[in-house]
Design an enzyme around this catalytic site. Structure first.
Site, PDB file in Angstrom:
ATOM      1  N   HIS A 162      23.422  72.369  93.284  1.00  0.00           N
ATOM      2  CA  HIS A 162      22.314  72.133  92.608  1.00  0.00           C
ATOM      3  C   HIS A 162      21.591  73.319  92.479  1.00  0.00           C
ATOM      4  O   HIS A 162      21.610  74.329  93.080  1.00  0.00           O
ATOM      5  CB  HIS A 162      21.359  70.975  93.103  1.00  0.00           C
ATOM      6  CG  HIS A 162      22.081  69.596  93.197  1.00  0.00           C
ATOM      7  ND1 HIS A 162      22.258  68.808  94.515  1.00  0.00           N
ATOM      8  CD2 HIS A 162      22.682  69.072  92.409  1.00  0.00           C
ATOM      9  CE1 HIS A 162      22.811  67.710  94.138  1.00  0.00           C
ATOM     10  NE2 HIS A 162      22.889  67.625  93.010  1.00  0.00           N
ATOM     11  N   CYS A 249      16.317  66.879  99.184  1.00  0.00           N
ATOM     12  CA  CYS A 249      16.900  65.887  98.832  1.00  0.00           C
ATOM     13  C   CYS A 249      16.949  64.711  99.674  1.00  0.00           C
ATOM     14  O   CYS A 249      17.013  63.554  99.293  1.00  0.00           O
ATOM     15  CB  CYS A 249      18.346  66.344  98.555  1.00  0.00           C
ATOM     16  SG  CYS A 249      19.172  66.931 100.542  1.00  0.00           S
TER      17      CYS A 249
HETATM   18  C1  CIR Z   1      26.463  64.876  97.067  1.00  0.00           C
HETATM   19  O1  CIR Z   1      27.447  65.680  97.282  1.00  0.00           O
HETATM   20  O2  CIR Z   1      26.054  64.439  96.317  1.00  0.00           O
HETATM   21  C2  CIR Z   1      25.899  64.591  98.573  1.00  0.00           C
HETATM   22  N1  CIR Z   1      26.695  64.683  99.385  1.00  0.00           N
HETATM   23  C3  CIR Z   1      24.725  65.540  98.726  1.00  0.00           C
HETATM   24  C4  CIR Z   1      23.626  65.632  97.837  1.00  0.00           C
HETATM   25  C5  CIR Z   1      22.347  66.559  98.061  1.00  0.00           C
HETATM   26  N2  CIR Z   1      21.447  66.411  97.183  1.00  0.00           N
HETATM   27  C6  CIR Z   1      20.377  67.219  96.797  1.00  0.00           C
HETATM   28  O3  CIR Z   1      20.498  68.417  97.461  1.00  0.00           O
HETATM   29  N3  CIR Z   1      19.508  66.983  96.002  1.00  0.00           N
END
Ligand code: CIR
Length: 254
Positions: A162, A249
């Site tokens: 991201h 997140c």
């Molecule tokens: C994913 O791959 O979507 C999740 N395992 C991790 C998401 C992390 N989200 C974020 O940093 N905003």
């Protein structure tokens, strides 16, 4: 001023979180939960009212709630997360925001967007175009928030999950930015606190009313943030990192 944080518990199936590559050592679910608990304690110690959505055992990534919605002054946009397995995570977030937001907007395919790709700097929202968030998603962000006075600027993201995997805005004009990932000129008039390749994970940190929560174990970045005038709270994020997550997140701040 941030006064509230929306968080969601760590799923019983968190050990099956979506990951780009399997972690060197398996996720320790109990430790992940205690790290998450500590994260909540720190938010509370900073004076935030923390609202807790229960985990869902069928949604391994549900703790990464940031990806599910954007919120600005009572206007919410429920996203369409870029990983198909995460689509149902938005339901519980939508239910809660429906009660507190004055208006709730939605995003429909082909638009996709993860909140982790949205970096707010004053009256600008930078939207990372990544493997999770596309131009249609960015257009929906613009359509929703431009009338509220926010500019939306698209930024291609390569080599990271991201946009906020590589940068965080701290306030007072300071942006933490990992090495050679994105040209600093993209962000206009900000002071860059550069993060080395070795400490790249530390580029995601969480600024709350002048205090910055940092991942523990990245001393150079932590010193730079302190030197810029912020209080720093380090948190052990080992098990969150294994699920490809980081500090921002785990919450939606408002
Ligand atoms: C994913 O791959 O979507 C999740 N395992 C991790 C998401 C992390 N989200 C974020 O940093 N905003």
């Amino acid at each position: 001023m941030i006064t509230r944080a929306l968080v969601r518990g760590i799923s019983d199936s968190y050990t099956h979180a979506t990951v780009q590559a399997p972690p060197p050592r398996p996720i320790d679910l109990q430790l992940a939960r205690s790290q998450h608990h500590r994260y909540i304690e720190v938010l509370q110690a900073l004076g935030l009212d923390v609202i807790h959505i229960p985990q869902d055992p069928d949604l391994p990534d549900c703790c990464f709630i940031e990806d599910c919605a954007l919120l600005h002054e009572g206007l919410a946009l429920i996203t369409n997360p870029g990983a198909p397995s995460r689509g149902r995570e938005t339901n519980a977030v939508r239910s809660y925001l429906g009660k507190v937001a004055h208006k709730v907007e939605f995003m429909v395919p082909p638009a996709t967007l993860d909140g982790g790709d949205c970096l707010r700097i004053e009256n600008r929202i930078y939207v990372g175009l990544s493997s999770r968030s596309n131009a249609e998603g960015a257009a929906r962000v613009r359509e929703t928030f431009a009338p509220a006075g926010l500019d939306v600027i698209e930024v291609p993201v390569r080599g990271a999950l991201h946009l906020k995997s590589v940068c965080s805005y701290l306030g007072n004009g300071f942006l933490v930015l990992a090495g050679d990932t994105i040209s600093p000129s993209v962000f206009g008039d900000v002071e860059i606190l550069p993060v080395s390749r070795e400490e790249a994970y530390a580029a995601n940190c969480l600024a709350i009313n002048g205090t910055v929560i940092c991942s523990a174990g990245y001393p150079v970045t932590q010193s730079k943030i302190k030197a810029a005038g912020f209080d720093v709270v380090p948190l052990d994020m080992s098990e969150i990192k294994k699920g490809d997550g980081s500090l921002t997140c785990l919450s939606i701040l408002f």
